[in-house]
Design a protein around this motif. Structure first.
Motif, short mmCIF file in Angstrom:
data_model
loop_
_atom_site.label_atom_id
_atom_site.label_comp_id
_atom_site.label_asym_id
_atom_site.label_seq_id
_atom_site.Cartn_x
_atom_site.Cartn_y
_atom_site.Cartn_z
N CYS A 395 7.78 -12.08 5.96
CA CYS A 395 7.89 -11.38 5.12
C CYS A 395 7.12 -13.21 4.59
O CYS A 395 7.10 -13.60 3.42
N CYS A 398 3.91 -15.91 3.81
CA CYS A 398 4.01 -14.88 2.27
C CYS A 398 4.74 -14.94 0.72
O CYS A 398 4.43 -15.06 -0.01
N HIS A 399 5.95 -14.36 1.26
CA HIS A 399 7.02 -14.74 -0.02
C HIS A 399 7.68 -15.88 0.05
O HIS A 399 8.61 -15.88 1.01
N TYR A 423 10.38 1.70 -5.90
CA TYR A 423 9.53 1.07 -5.80
C TYR A 423 9.21 -0.04 -4.39
O TYR A 423 7.88 -0.31 -4.22
N LYS A 436 0.11 -5.40 -7.20
CA LYS A 436 0.90 -6.45 -8.20
C LYS A 436 -0.46 -7.14 -9.25
O LYS A 436 -1.63 -7.58 -8.24
N SER A 490 -4.59 -4.40 -0.47
CA SER A 490 -3.31 -5.15 -0.67
C SER A 490 -3.75 -6.43 0.13
O SER A 490 -4.27 -5.72 1.46
N MET A 492 -0.89 -8.06 1.45
CA MET A 492 0.10 -7.48 2.25
C MET A 492 -0.23 -6.26 3.45
O MET A 492 -0.45 -5.00 2.81
C1 HEC Z 1 0.04 -11.16 4.57
C2 HEC Z 1 0.99 -11.60 2.87
C3 HEC Z 1 2.33 -10.86 3.02
C4 HEC Z 1 3.20 -10.38 4.20
C5 HEC Z 1 3.16 -10.91 5.44
C6 HEC Z 1 4.22 -9.86 3.44
N1 HEC Z 1 4.20 -9.29 2.08
FE1 HEC Z 1 4.54 -8.04 0.33
N2 HEC Z 1 3.09 -8.97 -0.58
C7 HEC Z 1 2.19 -9.59 -0.33
C8 HEC Z 1 1.57 -9.21 -1.67
C9 HEC Z 1 -0.58 -10.31 -1.87
C10 HEC Z 1 2.07 -8.62 -2.84
C11 HEC Z 1 1.06 -8.44 -4.18
C12 HEC Z 1 0.42 -7.09 -4.07
C13 HEC Z 1 1.11 -6.01 -3.90
O1 HEC Z 1 1.03 -5.89 -4.97
O2 HEC Z 1 0.12 -5.33 -2.52
C14 HEC Z 1 3.08 -7.93 -1.90
C15 HEC Z 1 3.91 -6.87 -2.86
C16 HEC Z 1 5.43 -7.46 -1.90
C17 HEC Z 1 6.51 -6.35 -2.59
C18 HEC Z 1 5.81 -6.12 -4.15
C19 HEC Z 1 5.99 -7.20 -5.03
C20 HEC Z 1 6.23 -7.17 -6.42
O3 HEC Z 1 6.67 -7.36 -7.65
O4 HEC Z 1 5.62 -6.27 -6.98
C21 HEC Z 1 7.30 -6.21 -2.18
C22 HEC Z 1 8.99 -6.13 -2.56
C23 HEC Z 1 6.94 -7.76 -0.70
N3 HEC Z 1 6.01 -7.32 -1.19
C24 HEC Z 1 7.72 -7.64 0.25
C25 HEC Z 1 7.63 -7.42 1.31
C26 HEC Z 1 8.24 -7.59 1.81
C27 HEC Z 1 10.10 -7.21 2.87
C28 HEC Z 1 7.60 -8.74 3.69
C29 HEC Z 1 8.52 -8.70 5.13
C30 HEC Z 1 8.57 -7.55 5.55
C31 HEC Z 1 6.45 -9.01 2.86
N4 HEC Z 1 6.40 -8.43 1.75
C32 HEC Z 1 5.16 -9.23 3.82
C33 HEC Z 1 2.04 -9.98 0.89
C34 HEC Z 1 2.66 -10.58 2.09
#
Ligand code: HEC
Length: 666
Positions: A395, A398-399, A423, A436, A490, A492
């Motif tokens: 997590c 990327c965040h 959500y 998003k 995505s 993600m």
């Molecule tokens: C490779 C990069 C990547 C990883 C690893 C990743 N994310 Fe994401 N995440 C993103 C991206 C890019 C978006 C926005 C695109 C989408 O909505 O799918 C996102 C969207 C989200 C959102 C929605 C956010 C919103 O404002 O709408 C959440 C909650 C989230 N991630 C949680 C997590 C968690 C918890 C983990 C670890 C388990 C994780 N992410 C791992 C790239 C990543």
């Protein structure tokens, strides 16, 4: 001549001096309203004189915006000939107007720019230390003739080492973005491949790849056979072979795949896959099985899966007996991230490796509502926080929360306060369900068959810069793009929570849902150190005369371990001890936590440390206090702050705050 007289007479005042129409425009071009400036810029274009070109360019002294930029670009195009004449007669002087010169040279037609540059070069050879913007300008606008001049100056040793590397980079950009190369024979680039300076070596390798001559292959292969090959040089040389391509490169890469050096072998297989997937397939599976560590495996999978169509073909070649679990997990993640969804590969990896339950089986709306309800009642946000920090869940790669973490995905600081639980559950379990705004992926296929997916970081008329799932930026020259599409998936990856049991999943969701609400999960307030590095000293350090190395070590010293604070801004004893877990037979002498503070002006800085009694606070190598409040007189700049602790007295919670500066967060 007649034309001149005629213009002079229409200007009213027959005398020398500027066109009276310019006087009012001179004021309007400085107007605070950008709309007025824009109109003035376009009006200036109607007066074809050197003065009006100079006046238009002076707009660059004030803040610009894309509209103004475009208006100025058009005006300079209209006024290109009068501007060049003024430059040639000396009426317009480039000295002190480098920014304006650069803008004008890029705005006018390339053959005009080249005329100007060749004249500038004729009167003034480039300085040995490359002073001024000339090298980059020649890269951005020069013709083969000026590029040749720069190249010859590098080869003949006419620049110092840093400038040589800069000049080679500028030549590379000319080739990459404009497809222009120095005129004449280019083979002397091979002499630079063996330079003692790593930056020159790397820049020359890139250039050789961009110039793509089969005759370079043997020299590049020679670089790769050096016993003291450094990683940056290795990667650049492999990329060069891939770019040159052809039977010679293929043969060289196939030779390297058999190397006894595992990291060279891995990198060579990735390059070979990009050049000829079929030739690389047997080695891909073999090399993937060799990597023992998940991060190493992930980097490998990412580079191999960039080849179009590779996922399906690798899946077919996987042994029925499976691959080691860390390798399979990394592969499953790479196959699903970055806007890619190679289901064939995900399934093949999962089945062979006993991870069959982990293929992210589609959760329906029912399942999501149910998980969300139970996360509210049964999830433990504190346990969830430590799951969120786990490396394999990625997590944080990327965040960001409170500025700590990466920016590939949206900021999580207040996600809990702004999004409902179902959500959050859906976003994590089914990243592709709703994407998003602003984070849609872009899929770019290059002419050489490489496929890049990422979010759009920026775009210029010449290149597209993508932010990849790894966080790295990738530039693709528009001239090299075959196809560009909006991705439907995505960045993600799905399936990230597959390694977690159900209670753990509930905990993670509970943590996300609390982010930004008052209490332990509110990172909105600043002024607290969040990015720490931890170091420890043991007896062997003392024997080596290194008993206080952390007080003087560089920030990027490998003995430091990164330790982001918890969301509430503290490092706990458990976190510190986990990192400094010394082997049972070595006793720890000291534990050190380091962070950095940036101050914007000279003066007194108050620091408030919460640690155990006996802790010491050091700033820039000087002890300034301990537990509690301290003050230090600091010059404006970046300061290293170190907390030195007795290993027997590591506090329950370590916290440092200050409102007199900004803590460095990444
Ligand atoms: C490779 C990069 C990547 C990883 C690893 C990743 N994310 Fe994401 N995440 C993103 C991206 C890019 C978006 C926005 C695109 C989408 O909505 O799918 C996102 C969207 C989200 C959102 C929605 C956010 C919103 O404002 O709408 C959440 C909650 C989230 N991630 C949680 C997590 C968690 C918890 C983990 C670890 C388990 C994780 N992410 C791992 C790239 C990543």
């Amino acid at each position: 001549m007649a034309l001149c007289l005629c213009l002079a007479s229409t200007a009213g005042l027959a005398q020398i001096g500027e066109d009276p129409r310019l006087a009012p425009l001179r004021e309007l071009i400085q107007d605070p309203a950008s709309k007025v400036r824009l109109e003035a810029l376009r009006a200036v274009a109607k007066i074809p004189t050197g003065e009006s070109a100079a006046l238009a360019l002076s707009a660059l002294d004030r803040p610009m915006d894309p509209g103004l930029d475009y208006a100025l670009w058009m005006t300079i195009n209209d006024l290109s000939e009068p501007w060049i004449a003024a430059l040639q007669s000396g009426a317009w002087k480039p000295e002190g107007h480098e920014k304006q010169l650069e803008f004008a040279l890029k705005a006018i037609r390339p053959e005009q720019a080249s005329r100007v540059l060749s004249q500038l070069l004729a009167t003034k050879p480039l300085a040995k230390d490359g002073q001024g913007p000339w090298i980059e300008l020649i890269g951005a606008a020069g013709s083969p003739k000026e590029l040749r001049q720069v190249f010859d100056q590098v080869v003949s040793g006419g620049f110092d080492a840093p400038t040589s590397a800069r000049a080679l980079t500028a030549l590379g950009e000319a080739s990459r973005l404009r497809k222009v190369q120095p005129g004449g024979d280019l083979s002397s680039v091979t002499r630079l491949l063996t330079s003692d300076s790593e930056p020159i070596q790397v820049a020359a390798l890139r250039l050789a790849g961009l110039w793509k001559q089969a005759a370079f292959v043997s020299s590049v292969a020679g670089v790769l056979s050096s016993p003291s090959l450094r990683p940056a040089v290795r990667d650049a040389a492999l990329e060069t072979l891939r770019q040159i391509g052809g039977p010679d490169s293929l043969k060289a890469l196939q030779g390297l795949v058999a190397s006894s050096n595992p990291s060279l072998r891995r990198a060579a297989v990735a390059s070979l896959a990009q050049l000829d997937l079929g030739a690389a397939l047997p080695s891909i599976v073999a090399v993937a099985q060799e990597s023992s560590e998940e991060t190493e495996a992930l980097a490998f999978w990412r580079s191999v899966l960039g080849v179009k169509g590779s996922g399906k073909r690798i899946a077919e070649g996987l042994p029925k007996s499976g691959v080691p679990q860390p390798v399979a997990r990394a592969g499953m993640r790479a196959a699903r991230e970055g806007g890619r969804n190679d289901l064939d590969l995900v399934l093949a990896l999962a089945q062979g490796s006993g991870l069959a339950g982990e293929t992210g089986g589609a959760a329906g709306a029912e399942v999501i509502r149910d998980l969300a309800a139970r996360a509210v009642s049964k999830g433990d946000p504190h346990r969830g926080e430590s799951l969120y920090r786990r490396k394999d869940l990625a997590c944080m790669s990327c965040h960001a929360i409170g500025g700590v973490g990466a920016k590939v995905g949206p900021d999580m600081t207040s996600i809990g306060a702004s999004a409902p639980m179902d959500y959050l559950v859906e976003s994590v379990l089914l990243p592709n369900a709703k994407i998003k705004e602003g984070y849609h992926s872009v899929v770019v296929t290059a002419k050489d068959g490489t496929e890049y997916t990422g979010t759009l970081a920026r775009e210029t008329p010449q290149e597209l810069v993508l932010r990849l799932a790894s966080g790295a930026e990738q530039s693709v020259a528009k001239a090299d793009i075959e196809k560009r599409e909006q991705g439907t998936l995505s960045i993600m990856p799905g399936g990230l929570l597959d390694p977690l049991n159900e209670q753990e999943q509930l905990d993670l969701f509970a943590f996300l849902s609390r982010l930004g609400k008052p209490g332990d999960f509110d990172a909105a307030q600043g002024g607290v150190a969040r990015l720490w590095r931890i170091g420890q000293t043991v007896h062997t350090d003392a024997q080596a005369g290194q008993d206080v190395w952390p007080l003087t070590a560089n920030w990027d010293d490998r003995r430091w371990s990164p330790a982001p604070a918890l969301v509430k801004g503290v490092l706990t004893r458990d976190l510190i001890n986990e990192i400094t877990k010394a082997s049972p037979w070595t006793a720890r002498l000291g534990v050190y936590a380091a962070t950095e503070l940036v101050t914007s002006k000279d003066g007194k800085v108050r620091l408030n440390l919460k640690a155990a009694p006996g802790s010491e606070l050091w700033v820039d190598g000087r002890k300034v206090g301990g537990n509690g409040a301290s003050t230090a007189s600091l010059k404006a700049g970046t300061h290293r702050i170190i907390v030195r602790m007795d290993p027997k007295q590591v506090p329950d919670e370590l916290r440092l705050d200050s409102s007199d500066g900004a803590f460095v967060l990444n």
